[in-house]
Design a protein around this motif. Structure first.
Motif, mmCIF file in Angstrom:
data_model
loop_
_atom_site.group_PDB
_atom_site.id
_atom_site.type_symbol
_atom_site.label_atom_id
_atom_site.label_comp_id
_atom_site.label_asym_id
_atom_site.label_seq_id
_atom_site.Cartn_x
_atom_site.Cartn_y
_atom_site.Cartn_z
ATOM 1 N N UNK A 49 0.928 -1.173 0.030
ATOM 2 C CA UNK A 49 -0.129 -0.038 -0.061
ATOM 3 C C UNK A 49 0.801 1.240 -0.052
ATOM 4 N N UNK A 50 2.067 1.234 0.796
ATOM 5 C CA UNK A 50 2.867 2.382 0.944
ATOM 6 C C UNK A 50 3.632 2.659 -0.478
ATOM 7 N N UNK A 51 3.933 1.513 -1.197
ATOM 8 C CA UNK A 51 4.676 1.590 -2.456
ATOM 9 C C UNK A 51 3.655 2.079 -3.598
ATOM 10 N N UNK A 52 2.349 1.554 -3.495
ATOM 11 C CA UNK A 52 1.492 1.877 -4.555
ATOM 12 C C UNK A 52 1.241 3.402 -4.460
ATOM 13 N N UNK A 53 1.093 3.993 -3.270
ATOM 14 C CA UNK A 53 0.933 5.377 -3.274
ATOM 15 C C UNK A 53 1.855 6.326 -3.096
ATOM 16 N N UNK A 54 2.994 5.690 -3.029
ATOM 17 C CA UNK A 54 4.459 6.414 -3.050
ATOM 18 C C UNK A 54 4.332 7.294 -1.573
ATOM 19 N N UNK A 55 3.700 6.659 -0.639
ATOM 20 C CA UNK A 55 3.749 7.288 0.769
ATOM 21 C C UNK A 55 5.082 6.397 1.582
ATOM 22 N N UNK A 56 5.787 7.542 1.803
ATOM 23 C CA UNK A 56 6.895 6.746 2.849
ATOM 24 C C UNK A 56 6.651 7.335 4.169
ATOM 25 N N UNK A 57 5.545 8.128 4.460
ATOM 26 C CA UNK A 57 5.525 8.460 5.686
ATOM 27 C C UNK A 57 5.362 7.413 6.786
ATOM 28 N N UNK A 58 5.471 7.693 8.208
ATOM 29 C CA UNK A 58 6.000 6.841 9.266
ATOM 30 C C UNK A 58 7.083 6.147 8.773
ATOM 31 N N UNK A 116 14.050 -1.635 -4.944
ATOM 32 C CA UNK A 116 12.910 -1.055 -4.046
ATOM 33 C C UNK A 116 13.648 -0.346 -2.671
ATOM 34 N N UNK A 117 14.376 -1.059 -2.169
ATOM 35 C CA UNK A 117 15.357 -0.763 -0.747
ATOM 36 C C UNK A 117 15.889 0.710 -1.430
ATOM 37 N N UNK A 118 16.682 0.821 -2.406
ATOM 38 C CA UNK A 118 17.393 1.898 -2.818
ATOM 39 C C UNK A 118 16.184 3.246 -3.019
ATOM 40 N N UNK A 119 15.423 2.751 -3.531
ATOM 41 C CA UNK A 119 14.259 3.949 -3.786
ATOM 42 C C UNK A 119 13.667 4.416 -2.621
ATOM 43 N N UNK A 120 13.214 3.524 -1.633
ATOM 44 C CA UNK A 120 12.685 3.881 -0.403
ATOM 45 C C UNK A 120 13.836 4.675 0.405
ATOM 46 N N UNK A 121 14.767 4.285 0.353
ATOM 47 C CA UNK A 121 15.929 5.061 1.299
ATOM 48 C C UNK A 121 16.271 6.438 0.692
ATOM 49 N N UNK A 122 16.525 6.373 -0.683
ATOM 50 C CA UNK A 122 16.592 7.555 -1.427
ATOM 51 C C UNK A 122 15.405 8.742 -0.979
ATOM 52 N N UNK A 123 14.159 8.244 -0.790
ATOM 53 C CA UNK A 123 13.085 9.101 -0.620
ATOM 54 C C UNK A 123 13.233 9.332 1.027
ATOM 55 N N UNK A 124 13.937 8.844 1.672
ATOM 56 C CA UNK A 124 14.010 9.106 3.076
ATOM 57 C C UNK A 124 15.396 9.604 3.595
ATOM 58 N N UNK A 125 16.168 10.190 2.540
ATOM 59 C CA UNK A 125 17.457 10.324 2.964
ATOM 60 C C UNK A 125 17.940 11.700 3.856
ATOM 61 N N UNK A 126 16.770 12.472 4.180
ATOM 62 C CA UNK A 126 16.845 13.360 5.132
ATOM 63 C C UNK A 126 16.839 12.977 6.297
ATOM 64 N N UNK A 169 17.609 1.129 -10.761
ATOM 65 C CA UNK A 169 17.024 1.743 -9.553
ATOM 66 C C UNK A 169 16.816 3.407 -9.885
ATOM 67 N N UNK A 170 17.885 4.044 -10.551
ATOM 68 C CA UNK A 170 17.839 5.300 -10.995
ATOM 69 C C UNK A 170 16.785 5.772 -11.978
ATOM 70 N N UNK A 171 16.187 4.598 -12.458
ATOM 71 C CA UNK A 171 15.198 4.880 -13.658
ATOM 72 C C UNK A 171 13.900 5.597 -13.217
ATOM 73 N N UNK A 172 13.652 5.313 -12.153
ATOM 74 C CA UNK A 172 12.135 6.032 -11.674
ATOM 75 C C UNK A 172 12.724 6.685 -10.393
ATOM 76 N N UNK A 173 12.251 8.260 -10.303
ATOM 77 C CA UNK A 173 12.757 9.116 -9.343
ATOM 78 C C UNK A 173 12.155 8.343 -7.884
ATOM 79 N N UNK A 174 12.764 8.745 -6.983
ATOM 80 C CA UNK A 174 12.487 7.978 -5.470
ATOM 81 C C UNK A 174 11.134 8.728 -4.966
ATOM 82 N N UNK A 175 10.233 8.235 -4.400
ATOM 83 C CA UNK A 175 9.223 8.466 -3.753
ATOM 84 C C UNK A 175 9.605 9.785 -2.614
ATOM 85 N N UNK A 176 8.914 10.856 -2.703
ATOM 86 C CA UNK A 176 9.158 11.760 -1.690
ATOM 87 C C UNK A 176 8.395 11.249 -0.737
ATOM 88 N N UNK A 177 9.275 11.632 0.701
ATOM 89 C CA UNK A 177 8.713 11.264 1.968
ATOM 90 C C UNK A 177 7.673 12.264 2.316
#
Length: 191
Positions: A49-58, A79-89, A110-118
């Motif tokens: 659900x989080x991946x489909x909505x690109x929601x990296x909240x919590x 997928x791990x790289x993209x998630x961590x990229x979106x959370x790198x703050x 991994x770099x083909x698609x921009x990471x999901x914003x947090x």
């Protein structure tokens, strides 16, 4: 049905991201041209659900990647790289991402698609103004500092605040040389 059976075997019956076992199903990735293996990751309902909505909240949910990112399976690494990229703050996510080594092909994938914003909580001051890391705020009330006999006086400027992740009612800042947690309802953003 063969794909789900193969994924279940590969993942040993658990989510390949958090190791949860509820509502398991594939999360499909767009593979790079010429990728022959399955480009899917077995995920639990929450991760999917989080991946489909690109929601990296919590973000704390994704701390499980500390264990699962070491897999040799390229789709899971992507997928791990993209998630961590979106959370790198967040320091812990940036540290994990710096440890994650991907071969050239997997890195390019991994770099083909921009990471999901947090998706971050919106921290607001007593007047409703949005707060951000590094802002300067002024205390609008005398505050007792817990664990100390000191009082932070009304009108004190707190420079370079830090937002408390996962709690939009708290910030951190230095008052009289001490780093303290301050409720956003007791501050006003400067300029």
């Amino acid at each position: 049905m063969a794909q789900i059976d193969d994924l279940m075997t590969r993942a040993e019956g658990a989510c390949e991201l958090c190791r949860g076992t509820e509502d398991l199903a594939p999360f499909a990735l767009t593979p790079p041209e010429g990728y022959a293996d399955s480009a899917a990751v077995l995920t639990c309902g929450e991760c999917r659900g989080r991946l489909e909505t690109r929601d990296l909240g919590t973000p704390d949910h994704w701390r499980a990647l500390e264990r699962t990112m070491w897999t040799p399976v390229p789709p899971v690494q992507v997928v791990a790289w993209r998630i961590l990229s979106g959370l790198q703050r967040l320091d812990w996510a940036a540290d994990l991402k710096s440890q994650l080594w991907l071969d050239e092909e997997t890195q390019a994938w991994a770099e083909l698609r921009a990471p999901a914003p947090m998706v971050e909580p919106t921290h607001r001051d007593s007047n409703g103004a949005a707060l951000a890391d590094g802002d300067t705020v002024t205390l609008i009330k005398d505050l007792n500092v817990k664990g100390s006999s000191k009082t932070a006086k009304r009108g004190t400027a707190v420079r370079g605040i830090t937002l408390v992740p996962d709690n939009d009612e708290q910030i951190e800042g230095r008052v009289n040389g001490e780093r303290i947690v301050i409720l956003t309802q007791f501050v006003k953003k400067q300029g």
